[in-house]
Design a protein around this motif. Structure first.
Motif, PDB file in Angstrom:
ATOM      1  N   ALA A  18     -39.341  21.946-100.272  1.00 22.53           N
ATOM      2  CA  ALA A  18     -39.622  21.916 -98.606  1.00 22.53           C
ATOM      3  C   ALA A  18     -40.120  20.701 -98.252  1.00 22.53           C
ATOM      4  CB  ALA A  18     -40.591  23.012 -98.429  1.00 22.53           C
ATOM      5  N   ALA A  19     -41.145  19.855 -99.130  1.00 23.55           N
ATOM      6  CA  ALA A  19     -41.347  18.764 -98.595  1.00 23.55           C
ATOM      7  C   ALA A  19     -40.122  17.537 -98.702  1.00 23.55           C
ATOM      8  CB  ALA A  19     -42.649  18.170 -99.430  1.00 23.55           C
ATOM      9  N   SER A  20     -39.248  17.854 -99.559  1.00 22.78           N
ATOM     10  CA  SER A  20     -38.095  16.771 -99.622  1.00 22.78           C
ATOM     11  C   SER A  20     -37.139  16.977 -98.624  1.00 22.78           C
ATOM     12  CB  SER A  20     -37.604  16.986-101.282  1.00 22.78           C
ATOM     13  OG  SER A  20     -38.393  16.673-102.180  1.00 22.78           O
ATOM     14  N   SER A  21     -36.709  18.341 -98.185  1.00 19.88           N
ATOM     15  CA  SER A  21     -35.736  18.450 -97.315  1.00 19.88           C
ATOM     16  C   SER A  21     -36.204  18.223 -95.812  1.00 19.88           C
ATOM     17  CB  SER A  21     -35.362  19.776 -97.343  1.00 19.88           C
ATOM     18  OG  SER A  21     -36.396  20.889 -97.211  1.00 19.88           O
ATOM     19  N   CYS A  22     -37.739  18.436 -95.517  1.00 20.81           N
ATOM     20  CA  CYS A  22     -38.190  18.475 -94.276  1.00 20.81           C
ATOM     21  C   CYS A  22     -37.561  19.063 -93.267  1.00 20.81           C
ATOM     22  CB  CYS A  22     -38.228  16.756 -93.719  1.00 20.81           C
ATOM     23  SG  CYS A  22     -39.343  15.661 -94.730  1.00 20.81           S
ATOM     24  N   GLY A  23     -37.344  20.429 -93.661  1.00 23.25           N
ATOM     25  CA  GLY A  23     -36.575  21.294 -92.681  1.00 23.25           C
ATOM     26  C   GLY A  23     -37.620  21.699 -91.302  1.00 23.25           C
ATOM     27  N   ARG A  24     -36.932  22.587 -90.490  1.00 24.30           N
ATOM     28  CA  ARG A  24     -37.640  22.788 -89.434  1.00 24.30           C
ATOM     29  C   ARG A  24     -38.963  23.585 -89.503  1.00 24.30           C
ATOM     30  NH1 ARG A  24     -36.030  22.422 -84.215  1.00 24.30           N
ATOM     31  NH2 ARG A  24     -34.079  21.840 -85.008  1.00 24.30           N
ATOM     32  N   GLU A  25     -38.939  24.463 -90.747  1.00 25.51           N
ATOM     33  CA  GLU A  25     -40.054  25.244 -90.859  1.00 25.51           C
ATOM     34  C   GLU A  25     -41.420  24.443 -91.568  1.00 25.51           C
ATOM     35  OE1 GLU A  25     -39.190  29.729 -92.023  1.00 25.51           O
ATOM     36  OE2 GLU A  25     -38.043  28.478 -93.258  1.00 25.51           O
ATOM     37  N   PHE A  26     -41.033  23.401 -92.232  1.00 23.11           N
ATOM     38  CA  PHE A  26     -41.965  22.425 -92.887  1.00 23.11           C
ATOM     39  C   PHE A  26     -42.563  21.768 -91.717  1.00 23.11           C
ATOM     40  CE2 PHE A  26     -42.765  18.059 -94.631  1.00 23.11           C
ATOM     41  CZ  PHE A  26     -43.653  18.564 -95.424  1.00 23.11           C
ATOM     42  N   ARG A  27     -41.466  21.110 -90.832  1.00 19.95           N
ATOM     43  CA  ARG A  27     -42.167  20.153 -89.778  1.00 19.95           C
ATOM     44  C   ARG A  27     -42.977  20.856 -88.850  1.00 19.95           C
ATOM     45  NH1 ARG A  27     -43.221  16.976 -91.256  1.00 19.95           N
ATOM     46  NH2 ARG A  27     -43.643  16.083 -89.466  1.00 19.95           N
TER      47      ARG A  27
END
Length: 419
Positions: A18-27
């Motif tokens: 999740a931290a690597s992809s920096c997707g919308r939910e993570f942001r």
């Protein structure tokens, strides 16, 4: 936040992904991911969108130590291959400054900048910062929804840093546009090309501006830097251009997002707003807690390992890139009780939070950021005591840029005087 992002249900591998992809939910809410990483993989290798594996440090004690560790170099010329893969060849022209250097060069550059960017100079700006704040609020519609980010949060620190440096008023819009492109939001070919063009334009502009300051010096900081001397000599032309760039960039973007974060959370939590507005001392304490709770400086700038080193049993090989998650460290329960609760009366927070860093690279602009935050928030809430968010707090939209240095809102719609 979806159930999949509840920290107790995530594995370390899922959190790292999740931290690597920096997707919308993570942001939208990275803190459950950071909690999992602190607990299970506090020094975690990531594979972020820029394509260069990076070790992310998330625990407070490790972060505080890493920020001042001389084995972690800020001189990205030493990690030149990785630097080029992330930023491209053209970026080096703007990165010959104290932010991207180690002692003894860093010591010399910081000493010269510090001799001109003094607390006395910053404090002398107070009346002008107040005036700019009032002028910006005068332009905002009080009865209709207004996005405070472009109308207030960004213009305030931008005007202040441009006036401080001596950037002419009719040149600020273009300089800001180039600066915003340099802080790009992608790593693909089109983004790299736009970056290269903006960096070239900005470099040429700053070279010309410095030449004008030499011919016709004024009271601005840039003129002072042109003539400043150190026992090891003055800034070179290359260092002058790069220093002007870093002061222009760092002097407004992080503060702009921080003002927005502060307004959002105080409006979303009226009890905390009431406590913050009791008096000047209460507001000063509230500002420090907001720096901790929702820092606009989510991750440190890159460092690289000058030698093999081990942190929390994790080997970081020589040459590897490292980032410190300021946001994760500032929410570490080992350092701050109930860290996910904003408490504007939290004791000792100014001495403990890591938003401005620690050690040799402690932010030289911290006094200016604090001054701007104090005046912006106090004036805004005194002038519009009934101001309200135009949307529900849970509908807030956060920046979705990949692997960002900054954490902030994408927009901040408010109604200044609700009917």
């Amino acid at each position: 936040m979806t159930e999949a992002f509840a920290s107790e249900e995530m594995s370390s591998d899922e959190a790292a992904a999740a931290a690597s992809s920096c997707g919308r939910e993570f942001r939208a809410n990275p803190y459950p991911v950071y909690a999992t990483l602190r607990a299970t993989a506090p020094v975690c290798p990531l594979s972020p969108p820029h394509g260069v594996e990076t070790f992310l440090i998330t625990r407070y004690d490790d972060a505080r130590a890493a920020l001042a560790d001389p084995r972690l170099s800020k001189d990205m010329y030493g990690a030149i291959d990785a630097y080029h893969r992330i930023f491209g060849d053209s970026s080096i022209a703007l990165d010959d400054n104290m932010l991207f250097s180690d002692p003894p060069k860093h010591t010399r550059l910081r000493r010269i900048v510090g001799s001109t960017f003094t607390p006395k100079r910053v404090e002398s700006l107070r009346p002008r910062v107040q005036e700019i704040t009032e002028e910006l609020l005068d332009r905002c519609s009080a009865s209709e929804a207004v996005d405070l980010l472009p109308e207030f949060c960004f213009p305030l620190p931008l005007v202040v840093i441009c006036e401080l440096l001596g950037v002419p008023e009719n040149e600020r819009k273009q300089a800001h546009a180039w600066s915003s492109t340099v802080a790009r939001t992608g790593f693909g070919p089109e983004a790299r090309k736009a970056l290269e063009i903006a960096e070239g334009n900005l470099r040429d502009y700053l070279v010309d501006l410095i030449a004008r300051k030499r011919r016709e010096p004024d009271e601005g900081l840039l003129s002072a830097l042109v003539t400043a001397q150190d026992q090891d000599g003055a800034l070179t032309d290359h260092e002058l251009v790069s220093t002007a760039w870093v002061l222009l960039f760092a002097g407004h973007k992080s503060t702009a997002y921080q003002i927005g974060n502060a307004v959002y959370h105080l409006l979303a939590q009226p009890d905390q707003k009431r406590l913050a507005l009791q008096d000047t001392r209460s507001m000063a304490a509230a500002i420090e807690e907001i720096f901790r709770f929702e820092t606009s400086v989510e991750n440190s700038t890159f460092r690289y390992a000058k030698e093999d080193l081990v942190i929390r049993d994790q080997l970081i090989p020589k040459g590897a890139l490292v980032q410190i998650s300021i946001a994760a460290a500032n929410r570490d329960p080992e350092a701050f009780p109930e860290p996910d609760r904003m408490d504007v009366e939290r004791p000792n927070v100014q001495a403990d939070h890591l938003t401005f860093g620690v050690g040799p690279h402690y932010c030289v602009g911290a006094p200016l950021a604090r001054l701007e935050m104090q005046i912006a928030l106090t004036t805004l809430f005194e002038r519009y005591p009934h101001m309200a968010l135009a949307e529900a707090p849970e509908d807030a939209r956060w920046l979705t840029v990949p692997f960002p240095a900054f954490r902030g809102l994408a927009e901040l719609p408010v109604v200044l005087e609700p009917s």
